[in-house]
Scaffold this motif. Structure first.
Motif: not given
Lengths: 168, 125
Positions: A17, A20-21, B43, B46-47, B50, B59, B62
């Motif tokens: 995970a 992914v980030v 997640g 990430g949101v 990114r 994300c 996720l």
């Protein structure tokens, strides 16, 4: 045995995970999501839900990640020059860490949780079907219609429009 | 933080010396919830971080998966099937959401030739 498996799967899931980030390449991020899904499916099996693990692998690893990879290849998004971390990055990280800390704190101090798992047999396909077709019959119908609407929406969205703005 | 992790109730730690009773897994519901929280936070970060719309979508997925894990864990430790059935609905909705979202991204790319959220700011100006 279950404890060792839990540790391995948890580390696998969180590490991928993280991939992914932080990964700059979108294809690598999609593959990280795939590995994360595998770890999560293993955790589902540990939680006595092998059917859900199977469905997760079919729907996510089979369809969603494949769709992601397909779109990434189709759009050919070359990773641009990486920008240095901005102030927004710091704010985002702080918010995420704060959320995590609040969750852990309330879990450790406020939560009243069952200590041991309830001793029940592993739910079978029949149990799920019984629930889905009696208690949850209406939601199943609604979700079916929603899938139909989503399909129609995707068809409309991917049609070619005129290149001019304000096409009819 | 270390003290928090050593907090015995957090992990549902049950010390068994191997002489009495069945072997109880050391990692109970709180461990699964902790893992779910970590995944959700990853997640979320990430949101927020990114710039690529596709990665933002991953994300989001996720975060959905993290909530799914929490539901399955609750369902297992509570001895009911409701949480697990709910996961079916989440999976269906997520599949539909991905299909529609990716179609929107493709349509956007056709018009603007970019998927970076930094360049998709025409409503801002």
């Amino acid at each position: 045995m279950a404890d060792t498996l839990f540790i391995i799967l948890a580390v696998l899931t969180v590490a991928s995970a993280l991939l992914v980030v932080v990964n700059k390449n979108a294809v690598n991020a999609a593959l990280g999501l795939l590995i994360s899904l595998l770890g999560l499916a293993g955790l589902f099996v540990l939680l006595d839900a092998p059917l859900l693990a199977f469905v997760l692998l079919m729907v996510y690893a089979g369809a969603v990640v494949a769709l992601f990879l397909f779109i990434i290849m189709l759009l050919d998004t070359t990773p641009g020059a990486a920008k240095p971390f901005s102030k927004m990055t710091l704010v985002a990280t702080l918010i995420g860490a704060g959320l995590l800390f609040t969750g852990i704190y309330s879990l450790a101090h406020r939560a009243v949780l069952p200590a041991a798992p309830a001793t029940l047999p592993v739910p079978t396909m029949k149990n799920y079907a019984e629930q889905l077709f009696t208690t949850y019959l209406l939601p199943v119908q609604v979700v079916g219609f929603m899938l139909l609407i989503a399909m129609l929406g995707v068809i409309v969205l991917s049609k070619k429009f005129d290149q001019t703005e304000g096409a009819k | 933080m270390i003290a928090l992790l050593n907090h015995a109730p957090l992990f549902g730690l049950i010390l068994n010396n191997g002489d009495t009773g069945p072997v109880v897994p050391a990692y109970g519901l709180p461990a699964y919830l902790l893992l779910s929280a970590v995944l959700f936070a990853l997640g979320f970060i990430g949101v927020l971080l990114r710039k690529n719309t596709l990665v933002i979508y991953m994300c989001l997925e996720l975060m959905l998966l993290a909530s799914t894990l929490a539901l399955v864990a609750f369902s297992h430790f509570q001895g009911t099937l409701d949480g697990a059935v709910f996961v079916f609905f989440i999976l269906t909705i997520a599949a539909a959401e991905v299909a529609v979202g990716l179609a929107i991204i493709v349509a956007l790319f056709r018009r603007r030739h970019t998927v970076s959220v930094e360049e998709l700011n025409h409503l801002k100006h």
